[in-house]
Design a protein around this motif. Structure first.
Motif, short mmCIF file in Angstrom:
data_model
loop_
_atom_site.label_atom_id
_atom_site.label_comp_id
_atom_site.label_asym_id
_atom_site.label_seq_id
_atom_site.Cartn_x
_atom_site.Cartn_y
_atom_site.Cartn_z
N ARG A 25 -7.76 136.15 -33.18
CA ARG A 25 -7.41 136.04 -31.94
C ARG A 25 -8.31 134.94 -30.78
O ARG A 25 -7.93 134.03 -30.37
N GLU A 26 -9.73 134.78 -31.13
CA GLU A 26 -10.48 134.29 -30.39
C GLU A 26 -11.17 132.95 -31.57
O GLU A 26 -11.66 132.33 -30.24
N LYS A 29 -8.27 131.18 -29.05
CA LYS A 29 -8.37 131.31 -27.95
C LYS A 29 -10.37 129.48 -27.80
O LYS A 29 -9.94 128.91 -26.86
N LYS A 30 -10.66 130.01 -29.04
CA LYS A 30 -12.20 129.10 -28.35
C LYS A 30 -11.90 127.93 -29.20
O LYS A 30 -11.62 126.85 -28.22
#
Length: 60
Positions: A25-26, A29-30
């Motif tokens: 997820r991170e 997002k990045k």
């Protein structure tokens, strides 16, 4: 006693899976933040190859 160890293993596997999902997820997002917004004249990639109008008949 075997039920306890099985339950513990399931809980650990679930926790590990949740951590992996968090990492993914991170990363998404990045990547989305780095990509930035589309310009007003850019083509939407989701509909770039769609041809408007009547579609060909499907033959079975």
């Amino acid at each position: 006693m075997q039920g306890r160890s099985t339950k513990r293993q399931k809980e650990q596997a679930r926790k590990q899976h949740q951590q992996e999902k968090g990492v993914k997820r991170e990363e998404r997002k990045k990547a989305k933040a780095e990509k930035g917004p589309r310009q007003p004249g850019d083509v939407d990639p989701d509909i770039a190859d769609i041809v408007p109008g009547p579609q060909p008949q499907v033959e079975y």
